[in-house]
Design a protein around this motif. Structure first.
Motif, PDB file in Angstrom:
ATOM      1  N   ALA A 187       0.831  -1.208   0.000  1.00  0.00           N
ATOM      2  CA  ALA A 187       0.000   0.000   0.000  1.00  0.00           C
ATOM      3  C   ALA A 187       0.865   1.258   0.000  1.00  0.00           C
ATOM      4  O   ALA A 187       0.541   2.251  -0.657  1.00  0.00           O
ATOM      5  N   ILE A 188       1.971   1.221   0.737  1.00  0.00           N
ATOM      6  CA  ILE A 188       2.894   2.363   0.751  1.00  0.00           C
ATOM      7  C   ILE A 188       3.508   2.562  -0.631  1.00  0.00           C
ATOM      8  O   ILE A 188       3.642   3.696  -1.119  1.00  0.00           O
ATOM      9  N   GLY A 189       3.873   1.450  -1.278  1.00  0.00           N
ATOM     10  CA  GLY A 189       4.429   1.545  -2.631  1.00  0.00           C
ATOM     11  C   GLY A 189       3.427   2.138  -3.608  1.00  0.00           C
ATOM     12  O   GLY A 189       3.779   2.980  -4.437  1.00  0.00           O
ATOM     13  N   LEU A 190       2.166   1.703  -3.508  1.00  0.00           N
ATOM     14  CA  LEU A 190       1.137   2.214  -4.398  1.00  0.00           C
ATOM     15  C   LEU A 190       0.893   3.698  -4.148  1.00  0.00           C
ATOM     16  O   LEU A 190       0.778   4.490  -5.092  1.00  0.00           O
ATOM     17  N   ALA A 208       8.452  -2.381  -0.099  1.00  0.00           N
ATOM     18  CA  ALA A 208       7.793  -1.121  -0.452  1.00  0.00           C
ATOM     19  C   ALA A 208       8.444  -0.477  -1.668  1.00  0.00           C
ATOM     20  O   ALA A 208       7.765   0.032  -2.564  1.00  0.00           O
ATOM     21  N   ALA A 209       9.789  -0.499  -1.718  1.00  0.00           N
ATOM     22  CA  ALA A 209      10.507   0.093  -2.854  1.00  0.00           C
ATOM     23  C   ALA A 209      10.197  -0.646  -4.146  1.00  0.00           C
ATOM     24  O   ALA A 209       9.941  -0.019  -5.191  1.00  0.00           O
ATOM     25  N   LEU A 210      10.221  -1.987  -4.079  1.00  0.00           N
ATOM     26  CA  LEU A 210       9.913  -2.788  -5.262  1.00  0.00           C
ATOM     27  C   LEU A 210       8.477  -2.549  -5.718  1.00  0.00           C
ATOM     28  O   LEU A 210       8.208  -2.409  -6.919  1.00  0.00           O
ATOM     29  N   SER A 211       7.556  -2.456  -4.754  1.00  0.00           N
ATOM     30  CA  SER A 211       6.156  -2.178  -5.082  1.00  0.00           C
ATOM     31  C   SER A 211       6.021  -0.795  -5.702  1.00  0.00           C
ATOM     32  O   SER A 211       5.302  -0.615  -6.691  1.00  0.00           O
ATOM     33  N   GLY A 212       6.710   0.196  -5.127  1.00  0.00           N
ATOM     34  CA  GLY A 212       6.632   1.553  -5.656  1.00  0.00           C
ATOM     35  C   GLY A 212       7.106   1.643  -7.091  1.00  0.00           C
ATOM     36  O   GLY A 212       6.461   2.275  -7.936  1.00  0.00           O
ATOM     37  N   ALA A 213       8.234   0.988  -7.398  1.00  0.00           N
ATOM     38  CA  ALA A 213       8.784   1.037  -8.752  1.00  0.00           C
ATOM     39  C   ALA A 213       7.880   0.333  -9.759  1.00  0.00           C
ATOM     40  O   ALA A 213       7.576   0.866 -10.832  1.00  0.00           O
ATOM     41  N   SER A 214       7.434  -0.882  -9.404  1.00  0.00           N
ATOM     42  CA  SER A 214       6.602  -1.646 -10.340  1.00  0.00           C
ATOM     43  C   SER A 214       5.234  -1.012 -10.543  1.00  0.00           C
ATOM     44  O   SER A 214       4.713  -0.977 -11.666  1.00  0.00           O
TER      45      SER A 214
END
Length: 228
Positions: free
Chosen positions: A6-9, A175-181
């Motif tokens: 959720a933080i990444g999104l 979170a970083a991987l989620s944010g990038a993708s």
């Protein structure tokens, strides 16, 4: 939805919301093309082009292989007011005097969105947003974990601190991987779905509601608040 995801999104949405989108009416080549057909933009131009580092150059390059195709050919009395779509020139000319079908319109729209990725400056802009979203998400995840466990961190033994540090780094990495993708996924959506600013705002609000903590450890969780 896990909190790191959720933080990444949320980070992916925020980094896109903070940028300025070029007003398409100031792009001369686009203005001339529309004026020649008395046409008005209604989502036919991929918004991703307007958000690139060099939007005018990107639009100029993208239009170089596009025709303004009328849904009903001008030879049959059609006009832009009845509907139109930017379309790969060879597709438009191979169709001859036939009207565009719903499949033709949809195919032209998707093809235009895909072509936007090859426009000058777009790929670099997407990469920059992916990196920005990854860094922001990692920082937020680390800050959340540190604040959440502030008291227990003080009382923890060296071994427990090492374990907590490992957990913090793991959460930050997810979170970083989620944010990038997810930033990449949002870029794809900006190429294909009109009205980007509206759904970016809605997406940022909804994802932030899932990322924020609630009562105690989950304060401000909108799902919990709605039950009180």
């Amino acid at each position: 939805m896990s909190r790191p995801f959720a933080i990444g999104l949320t980070s992916a949405f925020i980094t896109r919301l903070s940028e300025q989108s070029l007003d398409p009416s100031v792009v001369a080549v686009l203005k001339e093309r529309l004026a020649a057909h008395s046409a008005e933009l209604q989502g036919q131009l991929p918004e991703l082009l307007l958000r690139s580092d060099s939007p005018e150059e990107a639009i100029r390059s993208w239009l170089s292989d596009k025709d303004l195709s009328h849904w009903i050919p001008q030879s049959q009395g059609g006009s832009a007011q009845q509907g139109w779509q930017f379309e790969t020139a060879s597709w438009n000319r191979s169709r001859g005097g036939e009207p565009m079908s719903a499949v033709d319109v949809g195919r032209a729209h998707i093809d235009g969105g895909i072509d936007a990725f090859a426009a000058p400056g777009v790929a670099a802009d997407i990469a920059g947003h992916c990196l920005e979203a990854a860094v922001l998400a990692a920082l937020i995840a680390m800050a959340w974990e540190l604040l959440r466990n502030k008291e227990s961190w003080r009382r923890a033994t060296p071994i427990e601190r090492q374990q907590r540090l490992h957990h913090i780094l793991k959460s930050a990495g997810i979170a970083a991987l989620s944010g990038a993708s997810l930033s990449l996924a949002i870029s794809v959506a900006l190429a294909l779905i009109p009205g980007g600013q509206l759904w970016l705002v809605a997406g940022a609000i909804c994802s932030a509601a899932r990322a924020l903590p609630g009562n105690g450890e989950r304060a401000f969780d909108l799902r919990n608040l709605s039950k009180q």
